[in-house]
Motif scaffolding. Structure first.
Motif, short mmCIF file in Angstrom:
data_model
loop_
_atom_site.label_atom_id
_atom_site.label_comp_id
_atom_site.label_asym_id
_atom_site.label_seq_id
_atom_site.Cartn_x
_atom_site.Cartn_y
_atom_site.Cartn_z
N SER A 136 0.72 -8.48 -11.30
CA SER A 136 0.47 -9.77 -10.66
C SER A 136 1.16 -10.91 -11.39
O SER A 136 1.60 -10.76 -12.53
N GLY A 190 0.76 -11.09 -15.28
CA GLY A 190 -0.58 -10.54 -15.45
C GLY A 190 -0.79 -9.34 -14.57
O GLY A 190 0.15 -8.62 -14.22
N LYS A 197 -4.10 -6.42 -14.34
CA LYS A 197 -4.67 -5.59 -15.40
C LYS A 197 -3.78 -4.40 -15.75
O LYS A 197 -3.63 -4.04 -16.92
O1 RIB Z 1 -7.56 -8.84 -17.05
C1 RIB Z 1 -6.87 -10.03 -16.85
C2 RIB Z 1 -6.04 -9.99 -15.61
O2 RIB Z 1 -6.87 -9.83 -14.48
C3 RIB Z 1 -5.21 -11.23 -15.37
O3 RIB Z 1 -3.92 -11.12 -15.93
C4 RIB Z 1 -5.21 -11.40 -13.90
O4 RIB Z 1 -4.05 -10.89 -13.29
C5 RIB Z 1 -6.49 -10.70 -13.45
O5 RIB Z 1 -6.46 -10.11 -12.23
#
Ligand code: RIB
Ligand code: NA
Length: 300
Positions: free
Chosen positions: A11, A38, A40
């Motif tokens: 993401s 980002g 996870k």
């Molecule tokens: O765990 C953190 C991540 O979870 C972030 O980088 C974000 O993308 C979220 O969905």
């Protein structure tokens, strides 16, 4: 070199820093805005790769500039993205993050991550079987996680499941995980009738509960242990759990004990929260080796 497979989300994080969160219907003025990488899955992959792990990523991005940048960032971090697919008709995954007082709240929009299904995972069976450990989180479909769990069981590959963010999962998937790594609130949702102490005792050497600055809890079959975290001045805890998991998996794949793998995860996570952004601050192995809490007996 041993390989870590990460199945999960990729993401772009859109981050606003504010003194306080708005109430419903209210507008507050923020102090700063930035976009970072980002998701996870991607975070865990990068955290492990920074520690010199050999990491293969499974996931999907959209056909947009965000998707291209996400792939480029993973390549720069030496993550193998050959099996990551680009899909049309949806956007790349995005997370809208508000940081107030160094803690975050997140709106996650799966986009292409929502297209990661069992069929895609099955298609990459050979790639999975060539790895020594596999990791998944809850930002892709249950179906995808289930197929990965099944392939891992069959091929006797340890499977780390990070059930974050919380959602209901089939009991059979939880059973198939070799290591189950929720945070404290996810653990309470997974085992509503058990205290954290009871939950880890019921799942020795499997359930590892991260509890932020309070430490990490697990049971070794004889007794429960609280592994303390390292105290630092946190500016942004986004991705701390992901950094922990990248470190933890790196420890396991290098034959560290469960407890030492937890300590390695803690050490990485503690450095990562001192810089903004999920992947900002994730330490490289050379940096970690300069940390006074790094154990020289670790052969990484
Ligand atoms: O765990 C953190 C991540 O979870 C972030 O980088 C974000 O993308 C979220 O969905
Ligand atoms: Na950070």
């Amino acid at each position: 070199m041993k390989k870590i497979l990460v199945l999960g989300s990729l993401s772009t994080d859109f981050v606003a820093i504010t003194d306080r969160r708005p109430n419903v219907g209210e507008t507050v003025q923020g102090n700063e805005f930035f976009t970072t990488f980002g998701g996870k899955g991607a975070n865990q992959a990068v955290a492990a790769a920074r520690l010199n792990s050999n990491v293969v990523m499974l996931g999907k991005v959209g056909v947009d500039s965000f998707g291209e940048d996400i792939l480029e960032n993973l390549r720069k971090n030496s993550v193998d993205v050959k099996c990551v697919e680009s899909v049309t008709s949806v956007s790349s995954g995005a997370a809208l993050i508000t940081i107030a007082d160094s803690d975050n709240s997140i709106v996650y929009v799966p986009g292409a991550n929502g297209k990661v299904d069992g069929e895609y995972v099955r298609k990459n069976k050979d790639t999975i079987e060539a790895c020594d450990i596999a990791i998944a989180q809850n930002e892709v479909s249950e179906d995808a996680i289930e197929v990965l769990a099944e392939i891992c069981i069959e091929a006797k590959i340890p499977f780390i499941l990070n059930p974050a963010p919380y959602r209901e999962l089939k009991a059979s998937i939880l059973e198939k995980a070799t290591y189950l790594l929720p945070n404290e609130s996810e653990c309470k949702l997974l085992y509503p009738d058990l205290s954290i102490e009871e939950a880890v005792a019921k799942h020795p050497n499997k359930l590892v509960v991260t509890m932020g600055s309070k430490g990490v809890f697990f049971n070794d079959g004889k007794e429960s242990h609280l592994v303390e975290t390292f105290k630092v001045d946190a500016v942004d805890t986004t991705g701390a759990g992901d950094t922990f998991i990248g470190g933890f998996a790196t420890g396991l794949v290098n034959n560290l004990s469960l407890e030492d793998s937890i300590i390695l995860g803690n050490l990485s996570a503690s450095e990562s929260v001192t810089k903004m952004g999920a992947q900002g601050g994730m330490p490289r192995l050379e940096e970690l080796k300069n940390n006074k809490n790094y154990k020289n007996k670790w052969k990484l």
